[in-house]
Design a protein around this motif. Structure first.
Motif, short mmCIF file in Angstrom:
data_model
loop_
_atom_site.label_atom_id
_atom_site.label_comp_id
_atom_site.label_asym_id
_atom_site.label_seq_id
_atom_site.Cartn_x
_atom_site.Cartn_y
_atom_site.Cartn_z
N SER A 1 0.89 -1.24 -0.06
CA SER A 1 -0.08 -0.03 -0.04
C SER A 1 0.79 1.11 0.00
N ALA A 2 2.06 1.33 0.77
CA ALA A 2 2.89 2.43 0.81
C ALA A 2 3.37 2.66 -0.67
N VAL A 3 3.83 1.56 -1.23
CA VAL A 3 4.32 1.75 -2.69
C VAL A 3 3.36 2.46 -3.39
N ALA A 4 2.29 1.84 -3.56
CA ALA A 4 1.11 2.32 -4.57
C ALA A 4 0.84 3.83 -4.03
N LEU A 5 0.55 4.18 -3.03
CA LEU A 5 0.24 5.50 -2.51
C LEU A 5 1.40 6.60 -3.02
N THR A 6 2.69 6.09 -2.61
CA THR A 6 3.88 6.72 -2.95
C THR A 6 3.84 7.35 -4.57
N LEU A 7 3.36 6.15 -5.29
CA LEU A 7 3.57 6.30 -6.65
C LEU A 7 2.35 7.52 -7.16
N ARG A 8 1.20 6.97 -6.43
CA ARG A 8 -0.07 7.87 -6.82
C ARG A 8 0.17 9.15 -6.39
N ALA A 9 0.35 9.49 -5.11
CA ALA A 9 0.49 10.82 -4.39
C ALA A 9 1.58 11.64 -4.59
N VAL A 10 2.70 10.98 -4.66
CA VAL A 10 4.09 11.74 -4.88
C VAL A 10 4.52 11.83 -6.05
N GLY A 11 4.50 10.31 -6.63
CA GLY A 11 4.79 10.14 -8.12
C GLY A 11 3.85 10.92 -9.29
N GLY A 12 2.68 11.00 -8.79
CA GLY A 12 1.66 11.61 -9.70
C GLY A 12 1.30 10.68 -10.95
N LEU A 13 1.36 9.57 -10.44
CA LEU A 13 0.94 8.54 -11.51
C LEU A 13 -0.62 8.19 -11.43
N THR A 14 -0.99 7.68 -12.84
CA THR A 14 -2.37 7.23 -12.38
C THR A 14 -2.72 5.90 -11.90
N THR A 15 -3.84 5.68 -11.29
CA THR A 15 -4.13 4.32 -10.72
C THR A 15 -3.81 3.35 -11.91
N ARG A 16 -4.35 3.74 -13.07
CA ARG A 16 -4.17 2.57 -14.25
C ARG A 16 -2.59 2.34 -14.39
N GLN A 17 -1.96 3.48 -14.53
CA GLN A 17 -0.50 3.30 -14.63
C GLN A 17 0.27 2.31 -13.67
N ILE A 18 -0.19 2.74 -12.48
CA ILE A 18 0.19 1.90 -11.38
C ILE A 18 -0.15 0.42 -11.38
N ALA A 19 -1.49 0.36 -11.89
CA ALA A 19 -1.74 -1.10 -11.88
C ALA A 19 -1.09 -1.77 -12.87
N ARG A 20 -0.83 -1.18 -14.03
CA ARG A 20 -0.31 -2.10 -15.25
C ARG A 20 1.22 -2.23 -14.76
N ALA A 21 1.87 -1.29 -14.05
CA ALA A 21 3.19 -1.56 -13.98
C ALA A 21 3.32 -2.87 -12.77
#
Length: 384
Positions: A112-132
Motif C-alpha cells: 500500500s505504501a508503494v502504491a500510495l507513494t506512486l499515486r500521491a508523490v509520483g503523480g502516476l494514475t491508478t491505471r499506470q500503477i496497476a499496469r506496472a
C-alpha cells in the motif's frame, strides 16, 4: 507527454502536500488537486501563468474550502477560519517531503505504501500503477483507497520513518520497467527530490546505489530478452556518466562518517562498476564491505552474497562452507552453491543444483538463464 502534462505531473504532488500540510484530509485534498489540474488543462491552454505552482495551490485550496463549506454549511465560518492558510510564500518543498513520509505511514502495508507513494508523490494514475504491478485497475484502486482511508484515520501524528521511506523507494526501483511506466526511473526521480532536501547520508547512499545499478541496465539483457549476468555483461555498454555521478554522490555521503546499509551496498556496486572485468574486481574490498554490511544489516541474504565474495577471495570451498551456514530457504541459495561447485570443478553437482535453482527462480528470465547453465554443464559432462 506534452510540456503542460509534464508540468502538471511535477506540480500536482507538491500542491497536494501543501493542502495536507494546511490540514486537509488526504482524500479530500487529492480530489481538490485533481479538480485544479483539470481546470488548469482547460484554462491554461499552451501558456501557463507566470506562477503556475501558486495558481494551482490557490485554485486547489479554494476548491477544497468550497467542498468543506458545501458539506457542512452550518459550520461554515468555524471551518473556514480553521483552515485559512498562514500568510507567506508557498514553496512546496517541505510539503512534498511531508507527503512522501505520509505515504509511507507505519499503519500501511508495504504494498500500500508503494502504491500510495506512486499515486500521491509520483503523480502516476491508478491505471499506470496497476499496469506496472500487473494487477487489475480495480484492485489497485481499492488498495489506494484503503491506504487513503488509513491515512485519514491515523492523521499526521506518526508519519513513516526515513528508513521506511528509503525501503519503499528501493522497492519501487526494483520493480523495474513493467507496463507503460518505468518504475526504476520514477524511483530515481523521487530519490533525487528527497536527496536535494535532506542532508542524511543514507539518502545519498540509496541514490548512489540506484544510479550505479541503473548504469548497467542496458547490458543486463541480451538481444532476445535473455538475462545477462554481471560477469558476462559487455561493460562498454555501461553508462559511464551515471557511474561517475553515483561514485561522486557515494564519496560525499561516506565523507559524512555516518555509515549505513545503503552506503555499504553502493560501495560494493561501485567496486563492481570500477572493474574492467570480473577477474579484475577488487574482491578483497568487496568482501570487506560485505562484512561491514553484515554488521549493519545482518540478514541471510547478505550472508549468502558475502559467501560469493568469500569464494572469490579464498576459493570456492571456503565459499561453500559459508553457504552451508545460510538457511536453504533463502532465495538463490541453490544457484550460489551451483556456481561455487562449478568453480570447484564439481560439474555434476553444479549441473544438478542449477536445475534445482531454475525450478525455484523468481522470474521467467532467471529460470531460463539457470536452465541454460544446467544444459551447458550437462552437455560438457556428456562429452567423451
Amino acid at each position: 507527454m506534452t510540456d503542460l502534462e509534464a508540468l502538471c505531473k511535477d506540480l500536482g504532488p507538491r500542491v497536494l502536500g501543501v493542502l495536507v500540510r494546511r490540514g486537509a484530509d488526504f482524500a479530500s485534498a487529492e480530489d481538490a488537486v485533481q479538480e485544479a489540474l483539470l481546470e488548469a488543462h482547460l484554462s491554461w491552454d499552451a501558456q501557463p501563468p507566470d506562477a503556475p505552482f501558486a495558481w494551482l495551490v490557490t485554485t486547489a485550496w479554494r476548491k477544497h474550502l468550497d467542498a468543506v463549506r458545501s458539506g457542512a454549511a452550518r459550520r461554515r465560518r468555524e471551518v473556514a477560519d480553521h483552515l485559512e492558510p498562514a500568510p507567506g510564500p508557498v514553496t512546496g518543498a517541505d510539503e512534498t517531503l511531508l507527503l512522501l513520509f505520509l505515504a509511507c505511514h507505519p499503519a500501511l502495508s508495504t504494498s500500500s505504501a508503494v502504491a500510495l507513494t506512486l499515486r500521491a508523490v509520483g503523480g502516476l494514475t491508478t491505471r499506470q500503477i496497476a499496469r506496472a504491478h500487473l494487477v487489475p485497475e480495480a484492485t489497485m484502486a481499492q488498495r489506494i483507497s484503503r491506504a487513503k482511508r488509513t491515512i485519514a484515520r491515523e492523521g499526521l501524528v506518526e508519519p513513516g520513518s526515513l528508513d521506511s521511506v528509503l525501503r519503499v523507494l528501493y522497492l519501487i526501483y526494483n520493480e523495474g520497467h513493467t507496463g507503460e511506466v518505468d518504475l526504476a526511473e520514477e524511483a530515481i526521480r523521487l530519490t533525487r527530490q528527497l536527496a536535494a532536501a535532506s542532508s542524511e547520508p543514507e539518502v545519498s547512499g540509496l541514490l548512489a546505489l540506484m544510479l550505479l545499478h541503473h548504469a548497467r541496465r542496458s547490458a543486463r539483457w541480451g538481444p532476445s530478452g535473455e538475462l545477462v549476468p554481471l560477469d558476462e555483461q559487455d561493460r562498454s555498454r555501461w553508462d559511464t556518466a551515471l557511474v561517475a555521478e553515483g561514485v561522486q554522490i557515494l564519496q560525499d555521503a561516506l565523507a559524512r562518517d555516518r555509515l549505513g546499509e545503503f552506503q555499504a551496498q553502493a560501495a560494493i556496486a561501485a567496486l563492481h562498476a570500477d572493474a574492467r572485468s570480473t577477474a579484475e574486481t577488487d574482491w578483497t574490498q568487496v568482501l570487506e564491505w560485505y562484512d561491514e554490511l553484515l554488521r549493519l544489516h545482518p540478514s541471510p541474504v547478505v550472508a549468502l552474497n558475502r559467501a560469493v565474495a568469500l569464494g572469490e577471495v579464498d576459493g570456492p570451498l571456503a565459499g561453500l562452507r559459508a553457504v552451508a551456514e545460510v538457511p536453504e530457504s533463502v532465495p538463490r541459495h541453490a544457484a550460489v552453491r551451483a556456481h561455487l561447485h562449478e568453480r570447484a570443478g564439481d560439474l555434476g553437482e553444479a549441473q544438478r543444483l542449477y536445475a534445482v535453482a531454475s525450478r525455484a527462480a523468481a522470474s521467467a528470465a532467471e529460470r531460463d538463464h539457470l536452465t541454460r547453465l544446467a544444459a551447458r554443464l550437462h552437455a560438457r559432462l556428456r562429452q567423451p
